[in-house]
Design an enzyme around this catalytic site. Sequence first.
Site, PDB file in Angstrom:
ATOM      1  N   GLU A 193      33.649 -58.033 -60.195  1.00  0.00           N
ATOM      2  CA  GLU A 193      32.933 -57.656 -61.426  1.00  0.00           C
ATOM      3  C   GLU A 193      33.368 -58.517 -62.620  1.00  0.00           C
ATOM      4  O   GLU A 193      32.892 -58.336 -63.728  1.00  0.00           O
ATOM      5  CB  GLU A 193      33.168 -56.176 -61.723  1.00  0.00           C
ATOM      6  N   ASP A 317      24.622 -55.037 -56.230  1.00  0.00           N
ATOM      7  CA  ASP A 317      26.064 -54.861 -56.001  1.00  0.00           C
ATOM      8  C   ASP A 317      26.337 -54.284 -54.617  1.00  0.00           C
ATOM      9  O   ASP A 317      27.201 -53.424 -54.456  1.00  0.00           O
ATOM     10  CB  ASP A 317      26.701 -53.985 -57.090  1.00  0.00           C
ATOM     11  N   TRP A 487      34.726 -40.187 -48.818  1.00  0.00           N
ATOM     12  CA  TRP A 487      35.413 -41.378 -49.357  1.00  0.00           C
ATOM     13  C   TRP A 487      36.683 -41.689 -48.555  1.00  0.00           C
ATOM     14  O   TRP A 487      37.472 -42.548 -48.923  1.00  0.00           O
ATOM     15  CB  TRP A 487      35.729 -41.160 -50.846  1.00  0.00           C
TER      16      TRP A 487
HETATM   17 CA    CA Z   1      31.104 -55.249 -56.465  1.00  0.00          CA
END
Ligand code: CA
Length: 579
Positions: A193, A317, A487
């Site tokens: 990023e 992304d 997760w």
């Molecule tokens: Ca990324």
Amino acid sequence: MQKKLLSLLVTAALASTAAHAVVTDAMIENDANSTGDVLSWGIGQEGQRYSPLKQINASTIGKLVPVWSFSFGGEKQRGQESQPVIHNGKMFVTASYSRIFALDAKTGAKLWKYEHRLPDGIMPCCDVINRGAALYDNLVIFATLDAQLVALNQDSGEVVWKEKIDDYAAGYSASAAPLIANGLLLTGVSGGEFGVVGRVEARNPKTGQLVWVRPVVEGHMGKKYDKDGKESDNGVSGTPGKTWPGDLWKTGGAATWLGGTFNKKTGLAYFGTGNPAPWNSHLRKGDNLFSTSTVAIDVKTGQIVWHYQNTPNDGWDYDGVNEFITYEDGGNVLGGKADRNGFFYVNDAKTGKLVNAFPFVKKITWATGIDLKTGRPNFDPANRPGDPTGSADGKKGNVVFSAPSFLGGKNQMPMAYSPDTKLFYVPANEWGMEIWNEPVTYKKGAAYLGSGFTIKTLSDGPIGALRAIDPKTGKIVWEAPNNAPLWGGVLTTGGNLVFWGTPEGYLQAADAKTGKIVWKFQTGSGVVAPPVTWQDKGEQYIAVASGWGGAVPLWGGDVAKKVSFLEQGGSVWVFKLMK
Ligand code: CA
Ligand code: CA
């Protein structure tokens, strides 16, 4: 006479302890089969997360109870995504804020801890997490949020060597567990990023000295180093200018932030690569190699042998960092990967040729499928976020609703493969996002997205689902839904069980063939880490770290609101069968 015999026995015992204490390349190569230890992230270099142990199985699991729990302490809770490693009666487990603990694996007693001193300006994208350590010789080695590698003595916790990977002020960080392959320590970088340059580095694990560096953004020069550390060129990655316009390759992202896997038969290390930078795809027409790909690197030479790109010219992304797990299929070595973009891919592990590709989530908007002949996605152009230069004020492109969200059909949580059932066990999530593009220019150390977004739920129902997937047919054989997004990683065993954790705090187990949940235990905070298993003196143990956090509470938009009631934590739990 007796004294002499005793002394001989003591000497022999010491020698065997000493020999046992050192982690060798042969032991690491055999990690998946050796049930007395867990030497690598993935329970073996291939990353299958399968253990042949079967003392704990559907008939005995009712007696599975906690043996000990250890708190990571302090005020530093946050996400705990770490997989413990176990060797010589010790557990080494990393924790949030670049900490590592050595514990007695039987009792949970603390042997030592190391807290890395972090500077103020670190820029981890997705919580202050760490995913685990590597073991080599008498060292335990892990990466830190300020982009360093630290090697500690397993017995004393003393720092043996420390090396800087790159400049944290430029957005570099590191959180993946290092991979040991062919006597080398292989690591990646985080920071996609911030327009970093993704790469894989190979070091001498005993000294930290670089052996080779392979950038995974097309156009960058590879490097190699001799014994004295003298640097020389090692060939350019790809063809400069071919898949990137202008100078964009210089800050091209493709961060290798989840680390890699290795297959001894192919001699290749497999690293997934993140998004091309910036997110706004209209600024970088072309495929933008080797972003959002699986990259196979010859460990001996540091050269890219093949690459397969999951999302050419990514505009969502859809980091392609997900673990590439190799497995045997007849005489072939194949690799499976559940990509963030919602498709599950099977590639030939030697050549990269696409063998199969199919959705593992229910809603995918960006492509209608993957063409098995060309290996390329069939894009739906209407569902690519618009070009801001074509908008009325030139500041915000067309907003589109995309699924999966950028948090992915699957994110960092590693799946498992069982050679018994021949199924992959994938922690999947169903969600979407509103996403749009904005103008952006690169500035060192600043977010380099050129996009805005809000994560959205797709329904009021469960977001997560553990799915058992047949890589041959593409069928979902069973699924276990979960309200919150999953997760945590997965473990599967010879006891026909699958273990995984939930943000709601449970470590749970299901029958590997049917998905019937046969056991669960509340750990006191969300589980976002992969469980492991090993045996000691005939008893099978299970361990998992607990501590809610990671990317969802930070970036999850509407979903984050839904899970804001979950409490943070920081501990590791160990279980065995009650006698
Ligand atoms: Ca990324
Ligand atoms: Ca092992």
